[in-house]
Design a protein around this motif. Sequence first.
Motif, PDB file in Angstrom:
ATOM      1  N   UNK A  49       3.215 -16.265 -11.078  1.00 59.42           N
ATOM      2  CA  UNK A  49       3.879 -17.108  -9.854  1.00 59.42           C
ATOM      3  C   UNK A  49       2.821 -17.458  -8.578  1.00 59.42           C
ATOM      4  N   UNK A  50       2.430 -18.632  -8.084  1.00 62.29           N
ATOM      5  CA  UNK A  50       1.048 -18.553  -7.282  1.00 62.29           C
ATOM      6  C   UNK A  50       1.222 -17.739  -6.022  1.00 62.29           C
ATOM      7  N   UNK A  51       2.487 -17.512  -5.494  1.00 58.89           N
ATOM      8  CA  UNK A  51       3.280 -17.026  -4.347  1.00 58.89           C
ATOM      9  C   UNK A  51       3.215 -15.685  -4.877  1.00 58.89           C
ATOM     10  N   UNK A  52       2.852 -14.224  -3.752  1.00 59.21           N
ATOM     11  CA  UNK A  52       3.140 -12.556  -3.608  1.00 59.21           C
ATOM     12  C   UNK A  52       4.784 -12.378  -4.107  1.00 59.21           C
ATOM     13  N   UNK A  53       4.705 -11.541  -4.738  1.00 64.77           N
ATOM     14  CA  UNK A  53       6.778 -11.506  -5.021  1.00 64.77           C
ATOM     15  C   UNK A  53       6.756 -10.165  -4.910  1.00 64.77           C
ATOM     16  N   UNK A  54       7.548  -9.205  -3.948  1.00 65.06           N
ATOM     17  CA  UNK A  54       7.050  -7.650  -4.246  1.00 65.06           C
ATOM     18  C   UNK A  54       8.302  -6.860  -4.175  1.00 65.06           C
ATOM     19  N   UNK A  55       8.621  -5.534  -4.193  1.00 66.21           N
ATOM     20  CA  UNK A  55      10.250  -5.691  -4.836  1.00 66.21           C
ATOM     21  C   UNK A  55      10.294  -3.545  -4.009  1.00 66.21           C
ATOM     22  N   UNK A  56      10.450  -2.861  -2.775  1.00 66.56           N
ATOM     23  CA  UNK A  56      10.133  -1.772  -1.871  1.00 66.56           C
ATOM     24  C   UNK A  56      10.850  -1.217  -1.562  1.00 66.56           C
ATOM     25  N   UNK A  57      11.315  -0.045  -1.999  1.00 63.93           N
ATOM     26  CA  UNK A  57      12.207   1.160  -2.148  1.00 63.93           C
ATOM     27  C   UNK A  57      12.522   1.551  -0.787  1.00 63.93           C
ATOM     28  N   UNK A  58      13.596   1.672  -0.121  1.00 72.55           N
ATOM     29  CA  UNK A  58      13.832   1.633   1.069  1.00 72.55           C
ATOM     30  C   UNK A  58      13.479   3.077   1.097  1.00 72.55           C
ATOM     31  N   UNK A  59      14.003   3.988   0.256  1.00 78.46           N
ATOM     32  CA  UNK A  59      13.856   4.901   0.637  1.00 78.46           C
ATOM     33  C   UNK A  59      12.212   5.950   0.878  1.00 78.46           C
ATOM     34  N   UNK A 119       9.745   4.145   0.964  1.00 74.08           N
ATOM     35  CA  UNK A 119       8.516   2.919   0.821  1.00 74.08           C
ATOM     36  C   UNK A 119       7.775   2.512  -0.033  1.00 74.08           C
ATOM     37  N   UNK A 120       8.044   3.355  -1.268  1.00 73.70           N
ATOM     38  CA  UNK A 120       7.035   3.011  -2.408  1.00 73.70           C
ATOM     39  C   UNK A 120       7.482   1.608  -2.658  1.00 73.70           C
ATOM     40  N   UNK A 121       6.290   0.772  -3.737  1.00 75.44           N
ATOM     41  CA  UNK A 121       6.306  -0.494  -3.861  1.00 75.44           C
ATOM     42  C   UNK A 121       6.766  -0.489  -5.641  1.00 75.44           C
ATOM     43  N   UNK A 122       7.807  -0.806  -5.896  1.00 72.18           N
ATOM     44  CA  UNK A 122       7.939  -0.653  -7.310  1.00 72.18           C
ATOM     45  C   UNK A 122       7.729  -1.835  -7.730  1.00 72.18           C
ATOM     46  N   UNK A 123       7.439  -3.065  -6.969  1.00 75.37           N
ATOM     47  CA  UNK A 123       6.767  -4.227  -8.300  1.00 75.37           C
ATOM     48  C   UNK A 123       5.845  -4.885  -7.272  1.00 75.37           C
ATOM     49  N   UNK A 124       4.808  -5.435  -7.668  1.00 78.16           N
ATOM     50  CA  UNK A 124       3.957  -6.686  -7.110  1.00 78.16           C
ATOM     51  C   UNK A 124       3.469  -7.267  -7.948  1.00 78.16           C
ATOM     52  N   UNK A 125       3.280  -8.688  -7.628  1.00 77.22           N
ATOM     53  CA  UNK A 125       2.622  -9.588  -9.161  1.00 77.22           C
ATOM     54  C   UNK A 125       1.295 -10.054  -8.505  1.00 77.22           C
ATOM     55  N   UNK A 135      -7.246  -7.781  -3.201  1.00 78.83           N
ATOM     56  CA  UNK A 135      -7.327  -6.630  -3.847  1.00 78.83           C
ATOM     57  C   UNK A 135      -6.465  -6.071  -4.109  1.00 78.83           C
ATOM     58  N   UNK A 136      -6.874  -5.230  -5.532  1.00 75.92           N
ATOM     59  CA  UNK A 136      -5.732  -4.973  -6.301  1.00 75.92           C
ATOM     60  C   UNK A 136      -4.440  -4.861  -6.641  1.00 75.92           C
ATOM     61  N   UNK A 137      -3.449  -5.079  -7.578  1.00 76.87           N
ATOM     62  CA  UNK A 137      -2.381  -4.472  -7.493  1.00 76.87           C
ATOM     63  C   UNK A 137      -1.943  -2.997  -7.335  1.00 76.87           C
ATOM     64  N   UNK A 138      -2.793  -2.519  -8.005  1.00 71.77           N
ATOM     65  CA  UNK A 138      -2.750  -0.821  -8.281  1.00 71.77           C
ATOM     66  C   UNK A 138      -3.452  -0.473  -6.447  1.00 71.77           C
ATOM     67  N   UNK A 194      -2.219  -1.199  -4.003  1.00 81.48           N
ATOM     68  CA  UNK A 194      -1.176  -1.576  -2.738  1.00 81.48           C
ATOM     69  C   UNK A 194      -0.198  -0.136  -3.897  1.00 81.48           C
ATOM     70  N   UNK A 195      -0.056   0.074  -5.437  1.00 83.08           N
ATOM     71  CA  UNK A 195       1.097   0.725  -5.783  1.00 83.08           C
ATOM     72  C   UNK A 195       0.616   1.475  -4.995  1.00 83.08           C
ATOM     73  N   UNK A 196      -0.821   2.257  -5.086  1.00 84.95           N
ATOM     74  CA  UNK A 196      -0.908   4.086  -4.342  1.00 84.95           C
ATOM     75  C   UNK A 196      -1.320   4.092  -2.804  1.00 84.95           C
ATOM     76  N   UNK A 197      -1.114   3.258  -1.923  1.00 84.03           N
ATOM     77  CA  UNK A 197      -1.268   3.048  -0.859  1.00 84.03           C
ATOM     78  C   UNK A 197      -0.622   1.680   0.363  1.00 84.03           C
ATOM     79  N   UNK A 198       0.554   1.797  -0.065  1.00 89.66           N
ATOM     80  CA  UNK A 198       1.185   0.674   0.416  1.00 89.66           C
ATOM     81  C   UNK A 198       1.378   0.512   1.692  1.00 89.66           C
ATOM     82  N   UNK A 199       0.715   1.303   2.258  1.00 91.59           N
ATOM     83  CA  UNK A 199       0.221   0.941   4.755  1.00 91.59           C
ATOM     84  C   UNK A 199      -0.797   0.026   4.043  1.00 91.59           C
ATOM     85  N   UNK A 200      -1.260  -0.537   2.470  1.00 89.88           N
ATOM     86  CA  UNK A 200      -2.553  -1.136   3.325  1.00 89.88           C
ATOM     87  C   UNK A 200      -2.027  -2.859   3.304  1.00 89.88           C
TER      88      UNK A 200
END
Length: 723
Positions: free
Chosen positions: A525-535, A537-543, A552-555, A557-563
């Motif tokens: 998809x040409x738009x960013x879509x993400x799924x985040x765990x509320x407990x 703050x872990x990023x479960x998915x980002x395209x 920045x790489x998807x990886x 964001x997985x490693x550092x959601x605060x970025x």
Amino acid sequence: MSPDFEMLVMNAPVPFVWHKIIYDDAGKASDIEYLLVNKAYEKDTGITADEIVGKRLLEMLPGVRDEEFDWIGFYAEVAETGSSNSTQQFVAPLGKWYDIMAFSSKKGYFAIFLRDMSAEIQEKTKRQIDSVRLKQWGSLNTIYEVHTDLEGRYLYINEPFQQDFNVPSEKYLGKLSMDSIHPGDHQKTYQAMESLFRSPDEAVTLELRKPFRNGKIVSTTWSFHLIKDSHGRPEKVVCLGLDNHELNELREKARNQDLVLRELFEVLLAGYWDWNLIDNTEYLSPAFKKMFGYEDHELENHPDTWQALILPEDLIRVKAEFEKHVDSKGKVPFSLEVRYRHKDGSIVWVICAGRVIQWQDDGTPIRMIGSHIDITPIKQMEDELTENRQLLESILNTQREMICRYLPDTTLTFVNDAYCDAFGMTKEELLGKKFIDFIPDEDKPKALQHIASITPGTPVVTQSHKTRLPDGTLVVQEWNDTGIFDENGKAVSYQSSGIDVTQRFEAFEQLKESDDKFQDIMINLPLVVWLRDDRNEKILFVNKAYEDIWGRSVQSLYEKPASFTEAIHPNDLPRFEKAFRSFEKGGIFACDFRIFRPDKSIRWVSTKQYPVYNEQNEIVRYTGMAVDITPVKENELRVRKQNETLRQIAWEQSHIVRQPVAKVLGLVKLLKNETDLPDEQRNLFFDYLIQSTTELDEMIKKIVQKSNEVEFKVSKQEKTRKE
């Protein structure tokens, strides 16, 4: 009977019999004598002319006395009135159903033509039972199946029932089924059967205790259904049952799978539907209804609901695509873009896709599932950019097992019909060809390496690869390859069974089966879509669009959601944090802000985030999306700069223009009021008036020139930006 007619009926392809009515002393029809039978009758019944001609009905088939149908009375009426009549009857002594046509050309005599319809009746009964099984258990496998006559004697016992309850068919067929029911359940079983015979079109369900093969009493659930013959008369009872423990496990498993499936659809704001084509009932998910502005309770779960919302011209297309899908037995995918009318009157564009997942033996569709995905924003973007961009595409392919045998060089030596159907070729066209030729060049080394890995120690290996069909279509197939070796361990041939797994890589099967498939749908998809765990703050998915927009790489964001927030422009961060605090208190998060990419460039993004709730109405996840709006913001800035320049020009020139205008007005007023001026002075004033008018004209030209210079600069900037 004339010789010509006799020769005609003797060679007729259908059974024919010529009879005479036998009367008793009181003149009442009491029996029937066989005068002539043709060859087709002998072949169909197994009774020869020598065995039957000259003999009587009750002598040959004494069992007809016990049948409900009055054979002698039926034929006597035809013979005595010279009329014709027909009937469909089960002839018990012969064990067959016949369609019988009787006629008479001479009083006291009659002839019949017979058509064996046993196979039709059996197939109809089978369809009745299949329909009963489907209606009772849906997609669950029936574990126990028992048929009884109307008095409760066993007619059929399936293998699972025999094994689990120690009821061998050779011992129990013909015996009363009540003998194998727990004594404590006799009374409610009698009541259930009474209810069944009072309302034969309605099934009766009850729980029964049954002694398991280990001696333990287990609870089972049974459904009783009355099966009718071709005349609509009760014929037998079909009993379908499940071990309650297994039934509960199956239901729990189905419920859990359904919850996972629905959560995926809810996350994607996709509408899920499940259509029972037999009963014409349909489940419409809450997300389906919400997509069109309705709460779950506002719309009925029925096909009429969506057919009333869809635009009429698109409904015609949907029905046409559905017919193609059904006529092709699912080979033609059901997927198209359609429009619905929103509750507020607006148009909602959706991708409607699905497939029939259950069929009856005669090819009648039973159950169809699918989903609606809202693509209105994409359609609006396409209109605004005047581009035809298709962002979501899904092709549901039929799964049919293919079987083939091939030599070590991949030459096909055997293919089944399913293989032919999959490739759109005949067996003659396929045999002798090398299947490796159907595999794209980039996958051939891997496929050949896979074949080479099959050894006597590892005789069965599974592989997946792409296949290019003769019509150019590229599909993905999964194969279980088995090696056949000689006494020296050398492979002499291979046998494989395969299925088309292209649907695993397509959108709607990805949504249904796993999160991995869900990612495959969203990844491009040409738009960013993400799924985040509320407990946590872990990023479960980002395209992958995150990489294109954030740089920045998807990886990372997985490693550092605060970025995600670290990239926000410092001047926009307070506004972002304020919007997020409002969102965490139960509001809706929506914010436009700037981000810094690693290459120091700045992008404008528009983001939205929504909560995902569990059954306890607790927030468990957040799903969000972001769109690059940099071109929009840049255009706004250019417009503002252009407007500012024009305002500056207007302010500067207005003061200069006023001077010659004042001169002109003064001279005109003087000439108007001083009528007695000498000609010399009057001419001098006219010269002044011409001079002032000329000055005004020059000033106007300069204003126009400066305006053109502003327009030229803006156009040049726009051209440079596009380049």
